[in-house]
Design an enzyme around this catalytic site. Structure first.
Site, PDB file in Angstrom:
ATOM      1  CB  ALA A 200      -0.963   0.133   1.385  1.00 52.77           C
TER       2      ALA A 200
ATOM      3  NE  ARG B 227     -22.993  -6.883  16.955  1.00 54.56           N
ATOM      4  CZ  ARG B 227     -22.758  -7.895  15.928  1.00 54.56           C
ATOM      5  NH1 ARG B 227     -22.988  -9.140  16.104  1.00 54.56           N
ATOM      6  NH2 ARG B 227     -22.036  -7.511  15.079  1.00 54.56           N
TER       7      ARG B 227
ATOM      8  CE  LYS C  59     -24.295 -10.357  -1.116  1.00 54.28           C
ATOM      9  NZ  LYS C  59     -23.483 -11.323  -0.527  1.00 54.28           N
TER      10      LYS C  59
ATOM     11  CB  VAL D 159     -19.021 -10.209  -7.870  1.00 55.37           C
ATOM     12  CG1 VAL D 159     -19.403 -11.294  -8.739  1.00 55.37           C
ATOM     13  CG2 VAL D 159     -19.965  -8.844  -8.128  1.00 55.37           C
TER      14      VAL D 159
ATOM     15  N   GLY E  61     -16.738 -13.477  -3.606  1.00 50.90           N
ATOM     16  CA  GLY E  61     -15.956 -13.603  -2.544  1.00 50.90           C
ATOM     17  C   GLY E  61     -14.676 -13.153  -2.699  1.00 50.90           C
TER      18      GLY E  61
ATOM     19  CG  ASP F 119     -25.805 -13.910  -3.056  1.00 54.24           C
ATOM     20  OD1 ASP F 119     -25.369 -12.641  -2.268  1.00 54.24           O
ATOM     21  OD2 ASP F 119     -25.107 -14.408  -3.521  1.00 54.24           O
TER      22      ASP F 119
ATOM     23  CE  LYS G 211     -22.522 -12.845  -4.611  1.00 56.48           C
ATOM     24  NZ  LYS G 211     -22.392 -13.951  -3.794  1.00 56.48           N
TER      25      LYS G 211
ATOM     26  N   GLY H 184     -17.488 -16.854   2.556  1.00 57.55           N
ATOM     27  CA  GLY H 184     -16.763 -16.945   3.780  1.00 57.55           C
ATOM     28  C   GLY H 184     -15.884 -15.755   4.339  1.00 57.55           C
TER      29      GLY H 184
END
Ligand code: HSE
Length: 400
Positions: A31, A44, A100, A127, A129, A196, A200, A297
């Protein structure tokens, strides 16, 4: 030091923190600067969590802090994500999101605001993952007219269909398992009804045609009607059932669809199993390309978000052009699309032949009291007319 705020400390938000910690040095090197999480917005509290002191409950703290240069949106859903992201961009803060629903609905507008502000709105994780597909489409495949983009874009349903195929299980039995593994959305309807994957493919189609494709206009079928009997037929044909999201360039524009398909062993997506996603792209000069990897995931998705952070850090005050204007692209009528159809009916072979003409009958062992067959190539419209004539259709799956 680039200071960032993360909106939402759920699966993806906490995954981004984990990725930034795990690969702190290499990320900083790539970076060109260190990336530090200053705030995490969540409703929370997280007592005992190492990030506990960074939790805030008021978005204004983030929006009004001039030190925050980048916002990571990992809340999901359209609101309040849209309001927060727009506010961040208008305040000169770049944004990366995995959302998405947000990108499909408001992508064109948010991209335009980022361009006006000379900052960036990136959405690699929205899109596929962890699979790089947005950046390749935007930066690498720019010399091509993309004629087809077809993907297995939903990890949950691919996991479920794989499990039904390998273990002969019924739909309801595999859904719970997918949810317990954290693959499914909070409301699994979005996964199993194809919503979903629809969002995408709307994003991918918008990117390849450079205009707004409304997801509401994409014909979408999920996998809820797929049964163990269908899987037995698929096996008898040497095929597998996959939920495909597909977009093809036709003379009347792009024709997009989300639906279960029966794939032959020769199909490039045949062997994509479990939670994996893959995207097949055909360019007019490139020919075929495939992108394969973890489609859902925590860490795979967070990896894509963190990669966007690196990209943003490298272009802090320079907009990366994304060709996606708000001008709406009308999709071609899917009813003119052609396909072969696998059909199960309680009618006999004679009635089938009378209505559909030449067909290929499929007779898996142990299935009685019904007729299974594959039609010749015909349009969706023609199929619907013949199916209405035949009556008593138990199942219909497109064959590719
Ligand atoms: N529920 C989604 C899937 C998560 O299963 O693919 C990633 O978008």
């Amino acid at each position: 030091m680039i200071k960032i705020a993360i909106l939402g400390y759920g699966t993806i938000g906490s995954g981004v923190v984990e990725v930034l910690n795990t690969n702190r040095e290499s990320i900083a090197k790539r970076a060109g600067d260190e990336i530090e999480v200053k705030y995490i917005l969540d409703l929370r509290d997280f007592p005992g969590d190492p990030m506990e002191k960074k939790i805030v409950h008021d978005y204004d703290i983030i929006a009004k802090d001039p030190e925050i240069q980048v916002v990571v949106e990992a809340m999901g859903g359209v609101e309040p994500a849209y309001t927060f992201v727009k506010q961040a961009l208008l305040a000169g803060k770049s944004v990366t999101t995995s959302n998405k629903a947000l990108v499909a609905k408001h992508g064109a507008e948010l991209i335009a605001i980022a361009r006006e502000q000379s900052i960036n709105f990136l959405f690699e994780a929205s899109v596929g993952g962890g699979i790089p597909i947005i950046r390749p489409l935007n930066s690498s495949l720019t010399a091509d007219e993309i004629e087809e983009i077809t993907g297995i874009l939903n990890g949950t349903t691919n996991y479920m269909l794989s499990k039904m195929t390998f273990e002969g299980l019924e739909f309801d039995d595999v859904l719970k398992d997918a949810q317990s593994r954290g693959y499914a959305e909070a409301d699994p309807t979005a996964d199993i009804e194809g919503h979903d994957a629809c969002r995408k493919i709307a994003i991918l189609t918008s990117l390849v045609c450079g205009q707004q494709v409304d997801f509401e206009e994409i014909y979408t079928e999920g996998i809820t009607k797929i049964t163990a009997a269908d899987i037995r037929y698929a096996k008898a044909m040497g095929r597998v059932i996959k939920l495909l999201a597909t977009s093809r360039k036709t003379e009347e524009g792009y024709c997009a669809m989300v639906a279960p398909f029966l794939l032959s062993q020769q199909h490039p997506l045949y062997s994509v199993n479990d939670v994996f996603n893959a995207i097949f792209v055909h360019g007019n000069v490139l020919g075929d390309a495939m992108f394969y990897g973890s489609g859902a995931g925590k860490l795979p998705t967070a990896s894509a978000v963190a990669a966007d952070l690196v990209e943003i850090a490298k272009h802090l005050h320079k907009n990366i052009l994304i060709s996606w204007s708000s001008g709406k692209m009308d999709l071609a009528d899917y009813k003119k699309a052609q396909s072969r159809f696998f059909v199960r009916t309680s009618q006999g072979k004679e009635e089938v032949t009378k209505v559909f003409g030449t067909v290929e009958f499929i007779e898996p062992e142990g299935v009685t009291g019904e007729t299974g067959f594959i039609t010749e190539v015909m349009t969706e419209k023609d199929y619907e007319q013949k199916a209405a004539e035949l009556k008593n259709i138990l199942q219909r799956i497109r064959v590719v």
